[in-house]
Each structure stands twice: as C-alpha cells, then as structure tokens.
Design a protein around this motif. Structure first.
Motif, short mmCIF file in Angstrom:
data_model
loop_
_atom_site.label_atom_id
_atom_site.label_comp_id
_atom_site.label_asym_id
_atom_site.label_seq_id
_atom_site.Cartn_x
_atom_site.Cartn_y
_atom_site.Cartn_z
N ALA A 1 0.83 -1.21 0.00
CA ALA A 1 0.00 0.00 0.00
C ALA A 1 0.86 1.25 0.00
O ALA A 1 0.51 2.27 -0.62
N ARG A 2 1.97 1.19 0.67
CA ARG A 2 2.90 2.33 0.68
C ARG A 2 3.49 2.54 -0.72
O ARG A 2 3.64 3.67 -1.17
N CYS A 3 3.83 1.44 -1.40
CA CYS A 3 4.43 1.54 -2.74
C CYS A 3 3.46 2.08 -3.77
O CYS A 3 3.86 2.80 -4.69
N VAL A 4 2.20 1.67 -3.64
CA VAL A 4 1.23 1.98 -4.67
C VAL A 4 0.39 3.21 -4.33
O VAL A 4 -0.44 3.65 -5.14
N GLY A 5 0.61 3.77 -3.15
CA GLY A 5 -0.12 4.97 -2.76
C GLY A 5 -1.58 4.72 -2.42
O GLY A 5 -2.47 5.49 -2.80
N HIS A 6 -1.84 3.65 -1.69
CA HIS A 6 -3.22 3.33 -1.30
C HIS A 6 -3.72 4.37 -0.29
O HIS A 6 -3.07 4.61 0.73
N PRO A 7 -4.89 4.98 -0.54
CA PRO A 7 -5.37 6.03 0.37
C PRO A 7 -5.79 5.52 1.74
O PRO A 7 -5.95 6.31 2.68
N GLY A 8 -5.97 4.21 1.90
CA GLY A 8 -6.38 3.66 3.19
C GLY A 8 -5.23 3.28 4.10
O GLY A 8 -5.46 2.75 5.19
N LEU A 9 -3.99 3.55 3.69
CA LEU A 9 -2.83 3.08 4.44
C LEU A 9 -2.83 3.56 5.88
O LEU A 9 -2.67 2.76 6.82
#
Length: 297
Positions: free
Chosen positions: A203-211
């Motif tokens: 999620a950090r790599c892909v820029g997930h907004p729920g991280l």
C-alpha cells in the motif's frame, strides 16, 4: 559487554606459603547466576537493519527465548521481539542474520536473553550488528492497473482460513477489516497477519489512500496477536519487508513480468503460509488502487 553485576570490595587474604607438587587440573568455574555465562563470550558479527541495531543500544534489558527453530531463534525483550537468524533463514526485518545463526545457539524456549550496549545475548552467544542492511522499499508502483494485470496473470491466490468479507474490506482500505484478520489463521505468524503485512508494505508503494487508517487500527489492536507477529507488523507499517517480498515489488515497479513470475515463486516458498499471505496482501493493495475500490470510513 558483560551484564552489570553488583560487587563488594574484599580485603586480600595473606599470601599462603608456596608448596610445589604435581600439577592439578581444576574444574572450570561455574556461573553464579543465569546471565554470567555471557561474560566470557566473544561477539559474533551479524547483519541487521538500523531499527534492530538501535534496539540493542542503551542499558541492559533482560528477556527470554519465545521460539526456537532450525534456522531462527526469537527472543522477547519487554514488548519487543528480535530474531537470531542463520544464513539459511529469510531475513525478516526484526532479525539479525549471522553465520553462526540459531543452530549454534542451542537454546530452549524460556532461556534467558538480553540486549544492551550494542549486543544481543542469548544462550551463550553474543551478537553485534556489524553490517547494516536495507529492508525498506525504495520503489514506487506508478501504474497500478498494469501491476494488477501482471499479478492476475500469475493465477489466483486462495485461502479458506480467512473471512472473504474482511479481505474485500482490506482491498478498499477499510480499517474495520483488521479486527477480523489480526491474529487469525495458521503458521508461526498467523496467516491474517501475513496478509496485513503484505498489504501494508505494498500500500505504501502503490499509494493506497487507506494506508494510514489501516496502520492505525493495527497499532490499536496489536496485542491481539503474538509478540513476533506484532513486531513484524510494526516493521511493515514503516515500510520494511523481507527480501522475497521486496523482489516482487521491485519487479512490479519495473513492469518486468518474467522477473515477477520468478519472484512470486520465491515468495510462495517462504514458510508454511507466510509467503502466500504476503502475496495475497500485496495483491489486495494493488487491486484496491487499480480498481478504485471505495475506502470505507
């Protein structure tokens, strides 16, 4: 560095007359307490992250061995966990990898362990961090849709141990999914925790907004799982991952499908369920961004 011990000043006794005779072999001195066996051991060099090296600094702190395997020994020091790893073990972010490794330690669960003054001490083995390794993720996955397609090309990742609705919620970054996954499933680290770890790093790599919301909920509920698993989740929240997952993420970032297939095979081979869980978490994080899954409040 020996552990601190109190001492009392003694007055020297008068010298006894020297009497010559045949040489005698005296028995080796026995330790006077459970930690004194550390005092004469020479430090063994190991490799670890800055996080682990920093955990060894400061005054002595005592704990115990909580797991012993063929290639890894894990110790608990207060509420933290550090692994002593052999060269055959996967280098988890909370571990120190040595040439001597776990098999040389010959320990049992419950044996004393200690950290402090830059050293890990366990069952007669003293280890220092002589080399730093980077286990964070320096890459960004810019094209989530392409990465999603590349992962789908490898085939499905299925599990019957975890509730499907929680996996759907995690895909969207719903923090309420954490409670249904944390500490759940089989393995030294529960399968649900492995899924969460893989999701957090990806999620950090892909820029997930729920991280941030998912990481925050994991921090609130971390006591529900094992000490080792909580430590690995803490590492994942900060973007640290074992090398097999890092290789998968590097291939995804590069868009190299052939390298990705090889990397996924390597990740699946990790542990009994850990590799599968990490891979599933990775896929869910990428899918959440690629498909625009709605982030639950």
């Amino acid at each position: 560095m020996p552990l601190s011990r109190s001492s009392t000043a003694l007055q020297p006794a008068p010298a006894a007359p020297v009497r010559r005779g045949p040489a005698q072999h005296l028995p080796a001195a026995r330790p006077t307490d459970e930690h004194s066996r550390y005092q004469t051991d020479l430090p063994q060099p190991g490799a670890a992250t800055r996080r682990v090296r920093d955990q060894l600094t400061g005054p002595s702190r005592h704990g115990r061995v909580i797991h012993v395997g063929d290639d890894a020994v894990y110790v608990q020091i207060r509420d933290r966990c550090i692994g002593l790893l052999s060269s055959n073990a996967v280098h988890v972010p909370c571990g120190i990898r040595t040439i001597a490794g776990a098999t040389a330690a010959r320990v049992s669960v419950g044996d004393p362990a200690a950290t402090g003054h830059g050293r890990l001490q366990v069952a007669g083995l003293v280890v220092v961090v002589a080399r730093l390794v980077e286990l964070d993720i320096p890459w960004s996955i810019e094209d989530a849709e392409r990465a999603h397609a590349d992962l789908l090309a490898d085939g499905p990742v299925r599990t019957t141990e975890l509730p499907a609705e929680a996996l759907v919620g995690l895909t969207a970054g719903d923090p309420d999914s954490v409670g249904s996954l944390l500490g759940r499933g089989s393995g030294l680290t529960p399968l649900g925790d492995d899924v969460l770890s893989g999701w957090l790093v990806t999620a950090r790599c892909v820029g997930h907004p729920g991280l941030e919301s998912v990481a925050g909920r994991i921090g609130q509920l971390a006591r529900r799982t094992t000490t080792l698993s909580a430590e690995l989740l803490r590492c994942a929240c900060d973007g640290e991952a074992p090398p097999p997952l890092r290789i998968v993420l590097a291939a995804l970032a590069a868009g190299d499908r052939a390298a990705l297939a090889r990397a996924i095979d390597g990740l699946r081979a990790v542990g009994h369920t850990s590799g599968t869980g990490l891979l599933l978490g990775c896929r869910l994080a990428v899918a959440g961004v690629a498909t625009g899954a709605e982030v639950a409040g």
